[in-house]
Structures are given as C-alpha cells and as structure tokens.
Scaffold this active site. Structure first.
Site, PDB file in Angstrom:
ATOM      1  N   GLY A 278      22.710 -14.530 -12.880  1.00  0.00           N
ATOM      2  CA  GLY A 278      21.313 -14.861 -13.192  1.00  0.00           C
ATOM      3  C   GLY A 278      20.693 -13.786 -14.061  1.00  0.00           C
TER       4      GLY A 278
ATOM      5  CB  CYS B 181       4.905  -7.428  -2.996  1.00  0.00           C
ATOM      6  SG  CYS B 181       4.246  -6.252  -4.151  1.00  0.00           S
TER       7      CYS B 181
ATOM      8  CB  VAL C 209      29.556 -17.913 -10.966  1.00  0.00           C
ATOM      9  CG1 VAL C 209      30.586 -17.381  -9.976  1.00  0.00           C
ATOM     10  CG2 VAL C 209      28.925 -16.763 -11.739  1.00  0.00           C
TER      11      VAL C 209
ATOM     12  N   GLY D 209       2.372  -6.053   3.749  1.00  0.00           N
ATOM     13  CA  GLY D 209       3.163  -5.676   2.572  1.00  0.00           C
ATOM     14  C   GLY D 209       3.982  -6.830   2.036  1.00  0.00           C
ATOM     15  N   GLY D 210       4.590  -7.606   2.938  1.00  0.00           N
ATOM     16  CA  GLY D 210       5.376  -8.765   2.512  1.00  0.00           C
ATOM     17  C   GLY D 210       6.557  -8.374   1.652  1.00  0.00           C
TER      18      GLY D 210
ATOM     19  CG  ASP E 156       5.990 -15.802  -4.359  1.00  0.00           C
ATOM     20  OD1 ASP E 156       5.136 -15.549  -5.235  1.00  0.00           O
ATOM     21  OD2 ASP E 156       6.994 -15.085  -4.159  1.00  0.00           O
TER      22      ASP E 156
ATOM     23  CB  ALA F 240       2.611  -9.082  -6.356  1.00  0.00           C
TER      24      ALA F 240
ATOM     25  CG  HIS G  73      -3.799   8.487 -33.825  1.00  0.00           C
ATOM     26  ND1 HIS G  73      -2.817   7.566 -34.144  1.00  0.00           N
ATOM     27  CD2 HIS G  73      -3.441   9.657 -34.414  1.00  0.00           C
ATOM     28  CE1 HIS G  73      -1.906   8.156 -34.908  1.00  0.00           C
ATOM     29  NE2 HIS G  73      -2.264   9.420 -35.087  1.00  0.00           N
TER      30      HIS G  73
HETATM   31  C1  LIG Z   1      13.326  -7.748  -6.203  1.00  0.00           C
HETATM   32  C2  LIG Z   1      11.956  -8.314  -6.483  1.00  0.00           C
HETATM   33  C3  LIG Z   1      11.147  -7.692  -7.412  1.00  0.00           C
HETATM   34  C4  LIG Z   1       9.869  -8.195  -7.659  1.00  0.00           C
HETATM   35  N1  LIG Z   1       9.100  -7.561  -8.580  1.00  0.00           N
HETATM   36  C5  LIG Z   1       7.857  -8.021  -8.830  1.00  0.00           C
HETATM   37  C6  LIG Z   1       7.005  -7.345  -9.743  1.00  0.00           C
HETATM   38  O1  LIG Z   1       7.379  -6.333 -10.345  1.00  0.00           O
HETATM   39  N2  LIG Z   1       5.771  -7.838  -9.949  1.00  0.00           N
HETATM   40  C7  LIG Z   1       5.319  -8.960  -9.303  1.00  0.00           C
HETATM   41  O2  LIG Z   1       4.182  -9.368  -9.526  1.00  0.00           O
HETATM   42  N3  LIG Z   1       6.109  -9.630  -8.446  1.00  0.00           N
HETATM   43  C8  LIG Z   1       7.354  -9.176  -8.184  1.00  0.00           C
HETATM   44  N4  LIG Z   1       8.139  -9.836  -7.281  1.00  0.00           N
HETATM   45  C9  LIG Z   1       7.616 -11.059  -6.668  1.00  0.00           C
HETATM   46  C10 LIG Z   1       6.623 -10.718  -5.549  1.00  0.00           C
HETATM   47  O3  LIG Z   1       7.272  -9.940  -4.581  1.00  0.00           O
HETATM   48  C11 LIG Z   1       6.081 -11.991  -4.947  1.00  0.00           C
HETATM   49  O4  LIG Z   1       5.522 -12.802  -5.959  1.00  0.00           O
HETATM   50  C12 LIG Z   1       4.992 -11.686  -3.931  1.00  0.00           C
HETATM   51  O5  LIG Z   1       5.468 -10.855  -2.914  1.00  0.00           O
HETATM   52  C13 LIG Z   1       4.442 -12.976  -3.337  1.00  0.00           C
HETATM   53  O6  LIG Z   1       3.458 -12.679  -2.429  1.00  0.00           O
HETATM   54  P1  LIG Z   1       3.080 -13.657  -1.240  1.00  0.00           P
HETATM   55  O7  LIG Z   1       1.875 -13.041  -0.586  1.00  0.00           O
HETATM   56  O8  LIG Z   1       2.974 -15.043  -1.729  1.00  0.00           O
HETATM   57  O9  LIG Z   1       4.295 -13.658  -0.237  1.00  0.00           O
HETATM   58  P2  LIG Z   1       5.355 -12.591   0.270  1.00  0.00           P
HETATM   59  O10 LIG Z   1       5.187 -11.266  -0.355  1.00  0.00           O
HETATM   60  O11 LIG Z   1       6.665 -13.276   0.172  1.00  0.00           O
HETATM   61  O12 LIG Z   1       4.961 -12.411   1.790  1.00  0.00           O
HETATM   62  C14 LIG Z   1       5.047 -13.446   2.697  1.00  0.00           C
HETATM   63  C15 LIG Z   1       5.011 -12.870   4.091  1.00  0.00           C
HETATM   64  O13 LIG Z   1       4.890 -13.949   5.017  1.00  0.00           O
HETATM   65  C16 LIG Z   1       5.753 -13.721   6.115  1.00  0.00           C
HETATM   66  N5  LIG Z   1       6.026 -14.999   6.776  1.00  0.00           N
HETATM   67  C17 LIG Z   1       6.845 -15.999   6.369  1.00  0.00           C
HETATM   68  N6  LIG Z   1       6.813 -17.004   7.262  1.00  0.00           N
HETATM   69  C18 LIG Z   1       5.953 -16.636   8.243  1.00  0.00           C
HETATM   70  C19 LIG Z   1       5.477 -17.253   9.443  1.00  0.00           C
HETATM   71  N7  LIG Z   1       5.899 -18.452   9.816  1.00  0.00           N
HETATM   72  N8  LIG Z   1       4.584 -16.584  10.210  1.00  0.00           N
HETATM   73  C20 LIG Z   1       4.140 -15.350   9.840  1.00  0.00           C
HETATM   74  N9  LIG Z   1       4.547 -14.726   8.728  1.00  0.00           N
HETATM   75  C21 LIG Z   1       5.443 -15.366   7.932  1.00  0.00           C
HETATM   76  C22 LIG Z   1       6.967 -13.078   5.458  1.00  0.00           C
HETATM   77  O14 LIG Z   1       7.760 -12.404   6.419  1.00  0.00           O
HETATM   78  C23 LIG Z   1       6.291 -12.128   4.459  1.00  0.00           C
HETATM   79  O15 LIG Z   1       5.988 -10.887   5.044  1.00  0.00           O
HETATM   80  C24 LIG Z   1       9.407  -9.350  -6.978  1.00  0.00           C
HETATM   81  C25 LIG Z   1      10.231  -9.973  -6.041  1.00  0.00           C
HETATM   82  C26 LIG Z   1      11.475  -9.464  -5.786  1.00  0.00           C
HETATM   83  C27 LIG Z   1      12.334 -10.139  -4.760  1.00  0.00           C
END
Ligand SMILES: Cc1cc2nc3c(=O)[nH]c(=O)nc-3n(C[C@H](O)[C@H](O)[C@H](O)COP(=O)(O)OP(=O)(O)OC[C@H]3O[C@@H](n4cnc5c(N)ncnc54)[C@H](O)[C@@H]3O)c2cc1C
Length: 478
Positions: A187, A49, A244, A46-47, A319, A327, A451
């Site tokens: 922000g 997201c 700020v 899930g991460g 990211d 995501a 429509h």
């Molecule tokens: C409040 C908020 C709202 C958001 N809303 C949106 C949205 O509406 N739409 C959208 O597209 N994006 C949104 N985002 C951004 C989105 O969450 C991220 O772009 C997305 O989760 C990135 O996915 P990722 O797979 O790169 O990494 P992530 O989702 O960050 O997952 C990375 C994972 O790697 C794990 N990890 C880190 N280091 C290690 C390690 N050394 N070993 C093993 N595991 C590790 C972390 O614990 C995490 O579980 C939002 C973000 C936030 C904070």
C-alpha cells in the site's frame, strides 16, 4: 469507574470514544456547561491519533529526518559518522511523547470534571447504553444525547495470514520491535510511505507495492512527483500496478508472490511485511441496529451537516462518519456536533480540510485540486512557484519543492492550495486560511511575507498568477 458513580442517569451527554473527535467534543461540551460522560477503553483520552497514529508516527519521522539531515550535511562540509541506532531508547522516547500528551489530556479531562468511564459502550436503544468497563463491571447508562466517535481500524487483506510479529499493521510497525533487513510495504498511501520512510532511514531495505499506477493514489501528480523521485533513491523498490498475490509466513521470513506488469522478480523473501491498505470505520458491534442510525455499505455512519444521525438523540463524528479520515477533521466535527446539541446554529461546511503527508518532502493540500476543478469544469488558473527560485529553499538544499495555487479565473479567489517540500505541512495552514476566508490572489500577493522563508512561495505563486513574480519570469497567459 471513578467519577461515573456520581453521575446523573440519564446523562445529558455521553461521548463514546476518546480520540481527537471524542475528546475535543467532550472538552467543548464541558466548557459550554454540559455534564459529560466520556467512554473509552484507554486510561486517558487520545484514541488512535495519540496512542497509535499521528503522534507516535511523527515522533519516529522526526528521528528519520535527523538521520537524513545528518547524512546530507556532508554536502555542506559537515561529516557525521554513521548513526548508531539505540532502538530501545528510540522506542522509549516515542512512548514518552505519547504518555506526556495522553497524560496531559487526562489532566484536562479531570480539570473539566468530565466523568470518564474506562470501557466499551454498546447501544441498547436510542436512549440507553450498556457499558462494560475494563475491570469487567457492566452498567447501563441512560442519555439525552450521545456522540459516536469510535474511529477506525486498519483493513486486513483477504487471504493474508493474521497479523503477527512478521505481518504488521501500522500499530505493529510503530512498535519497531526490530529493524528488519527487508521490509515489504503493501500500500503506497500516506501511512505506508510515512512508516516505510522511518524504516528506510533506520537501515531497512524497503519495497513498496501499490495496486494503482501511482503512489498516494488520488493526490495531485504535481505534488507526488518530487516525493516519488526522492523515495526512489531511498527505497529499494517501488512497484506500481502490482498486487500481492500470496503471502506465506515462515519461521524466520515471509515469502510473497507479486503480480503486475513491471514485476521482474515475482517471488520474494522478506523479513517483515507492513500492510497499510486503508482503514475501515468502527461502526460494527456498537448495537447501532437497536437504534434508527443508518450505516452505509462501506460501514460509515450517515450524518447530516450537524453530524446528527437518523436517530435524533445520536450524533456521530470523525473517522466513523467518512473521509477524510484525519484527526483535525474529527475534532472540528466533534465541536460542531456539541454546538448543535447546545442549540447553536451551526453546520460543518468547510471549504478546506487540509491533508498532509509527513514524508520527506512533505506533501500538503487543501481546498479544490486541479483535477477536481477539471472534473467540475470550473474556469480556473493554476499558478505554480517552483522552490528552485526560493532563496530559503536553496539555503536548506531543497530546491525540489513546489507551491501551487488554484485560482478562480473570474473572481480571482483562491480555491485550492498544493505544496510539496520540507515544512509543507506547516505552510498549508496559510492556504487553509486563504481558502476559508475567500482570499483573492491579490490578498496573497500584497501581504508581506517574511524573507527568507518558504512562506514567500505562497506570495510569489500569487504573483505568478499575475505574471509578476519577482523570482520567476513567466508572463501572464491570457
Ligand atoms: C499510523 C497512522 C498515522 C496517522 N497520522 C495522521 C496524521 O498525521 N494526521 C492526521 O490528521 N491523521 C492521522 N491519522 C489518522 C487519525 O489517527 C484519525 O483520523 C483520528 O484518530 C480519528 O479520530 P477519531 O476521534 O474519529 O477516532 P480514533 O482516534 O480512532 O478514536 C476512537 C476511540 O474510540 C474507542 N472506541 C471504539 N469503540 C468503542 C466503544 N464501543 N466504546 C468506547 N470506546 C470505543 C477506540 O478505542 C478509540 O480510542 C493517522 C492514523 C494512523 C493509523
């Protein structure tokens, strides 16, 4: 460690991080027949997201939308009494959504026979990881290929006190431990505005402070304007070009000092501060210095069009490799990396990565923006269809939206699409298809749209380009 014990060492593929990038990559790799190890500290994929980003924020924004709609219903002859907020139930509902989704991903992971290690991984070299499990075990694991999908974390501001129950990052704000009387959002990007909107709907007096001269810096001003106008009515204050300068946490409040040309009251006392000033890539502490992987000065891992790093056995996605930090970009990169590892001829070459701000109204765009077209000195025409002329928008009481097409003057190809209005986040998918498929303005004009729907605004914007919109009389400028 579960299925990891039965794992061949070296593993054909290890994915480090199970966010939307990592789990999409691991799932596709398993579907293509690769044996996969997925390492992440959470019990299920899930991460950010799913656990503390897109999904919980959208669950709360849905609550905010219901409150706003109930309030607006008075205009249509339906009066509801003031909503009573049961914060515990709201939180539980949000958590239920998260656990339903992450639990489902866990099942999908197991049914694909992916080896899951709950823990953190560090690179010892270009072929070996050291993994520390959440239960404290340590093991080294060899790999043929690894994908780094470790995502990003909130940036903290220098000079600010550490995060606490009063100074929140987005993760803390999503907990909604309380509804502060006064919330200062530092922000004016999408996370600050989305979470600020949630708290404003729940009754907080929200003030947003943004360093740049506009909200959503970098986003098309035509799209930002209707949102800024609406937020002005909902937030207690929006302070642009404001910094700020100091923050002091007290027992029951936070004192902040603001600096900027429009600040009339520099010293303010609020109950909570939400810091949402951006995110930084999680590229540190991964042992990447033990490999040839390169990291730029912003912390992003350098990759080529196949998401391969400078170390041939290591790929990186999501990211941690750069903007846009979204995501869906992470997932598509993950799938591209896996196809490259599987030997397919692929490259990540998207013409349109959509972005959506889930405020009310929503803002969404994809492809080339008007500002980029100007910068690149491209000969384009910008066709605008105001939602005031849309029957569907009027039935929703929302004539404040806008649909905008950026069209190449010579080829009449649709290069970019911008939308502001309720449902813009759903509508932008049609724009993505149009841009990716190299659709012409004629294609959009001649495709019959149902429509009355908001999707008609895309068709009519194409009609505007030809000076032939049924509901807007604007002769074509030649
Ligand atoms: C409040 C908020 C709202 C958001 N809303 C949106 C949205 O509406 N739409 C959208 O597209 N994006 C949104 N985002 C951004 C989105 O969450 C991220 O772009 C997305 O989760 C990135 O996915 P990722 O797979 O790169 O990494 P992530 O989702 O960050 O997952 C990375 C994972 O790697 C794990 N990890 C880190 N280091 C290690 C390690 N050394 N070993 C093993 N595991 C590790 C972390 O614990 C995490 O579980 C939002 C973000 C936030 C904070």
């Amino acid at each position: 460690m579960g299925q990891a014990d039965a794992l061949p060492n070296p593993a054909p593929l290890v994915v480090v991080g199970a966010g939307p990038g990592g789990y999409a990559a691991a799932f596709l790799a398993a579907d293509l027949g690769l044996e996969v190890v997925l390492v992440d500290p959470e019990p299920n994929p899930g991460g950010v997201c799913l656990y503390r980003g897109c999904i919980p924020s959208k669950a709360l924004l849905h609550v905010a939308a219901v409150i706003a709609e109930a309030r607006r219903a008075a205009d249509w002859g339906v009066k509801f009494t003031k909503p009573k907020i049961d914060l515990e139930r709201m939180r539980a509902w949000k958590d239920e959504v998260v656990s339903k989704m992450t639990g489902g991903l866990g099942q999908l992971m197991r049914s694909r026979k992916i080896h899951h290690i709950q823990g953190r991984a560090v690179f010892l070299d270009a072929r070996t990881l050291q993994i520390e499990t959440t239960s404290g075990e340590r093991r080294s694991l060899g790999f043929e290929h690894a994908i780094v999908a470790t995502g990003s974390s909130p940036v903290s501001l220098p000079g600010f006190p550490p995060y606490s129950s009063r100074i929140l990052d987005s993760t803390g704000a999503l907990e909604i431990a309380e509804i502060p009387k006064r919330l200062l959002v530092v922000g004016g990007g999408y996370i600050g505005l989305e979470l600020g909107s949630v708290y404003a709907a729940l009754g907080s007096k929200v003030t947003v402070v943004e360093l740049m001269p506009s909200l959503l810096p970098g986003v098309d001003p035509d799209l930002v304007r209707p949102l800024a106008r609406k937020l002005k009515g909902e937030f207690d204050g929006i302070l642009l070009r404001t910094k700020v300068a100091a923050v002091e946490e007290r027992a029951a409040s936070v004192k902040v000092m603001l600096e900027g040309p429009d600040v009339d009251k520099p010293q303010r006392t609020v109950d909570q501060v939400l810091v949402s000033v951006g995110r930084r890539p999680n590229s540190g502490g991964l042992g990447l210095e033990n490999t040839a992987v390169r990291i730029d000065d912003q912390g992003f891992i350098g990759v080529d069009a196949q998401l391969r790093t400078a170390e041939p056995s290591i790929f990186a996605i999501g990211d941690v490799v750069g903007q846009p930090m979204l995501a869906h970009k992470a997932s598509h990169e993950g799938r591209t990396a896996v196809e490259a590892i599987a030997g397919h001829k692929v490259a990540f070459e998207k013409a349109a990565i959509p972005a959506v701000v889930f405020t009310d109204p929503e803002v969404a765009w994809c492809g080339l923006t008007e500002a980029e077209a100007k910068q690149q000195q491209r000969q384009v025409s910008v066709a605008r269809f105001p939602w005031a002329a849309s029957g569907r928008a009027q039935t929703l009481g929302r004539g404040d939206g806008l649909t905008k097409l950026i069209i190449d003057l010579e080829t009449e190809r649709i290069l970019g699409v911008g939308l502001v209005g309720p449902g813009a986040g759903e509508l932008i998918a049609e724009g993505v298809l149009a841009v990716e498929m190299a659709a012409l303005a004629t294609d959009l004009k001649l495709s019959i749209h149902p429509h009355p729907t908001l999707s008609e605004t895309l068709m009519e914007a194409a009609e505007v380009f030809f000076g032939q919109s049924t509901h807007v009389h604007r002769p074509r400028r030649r």
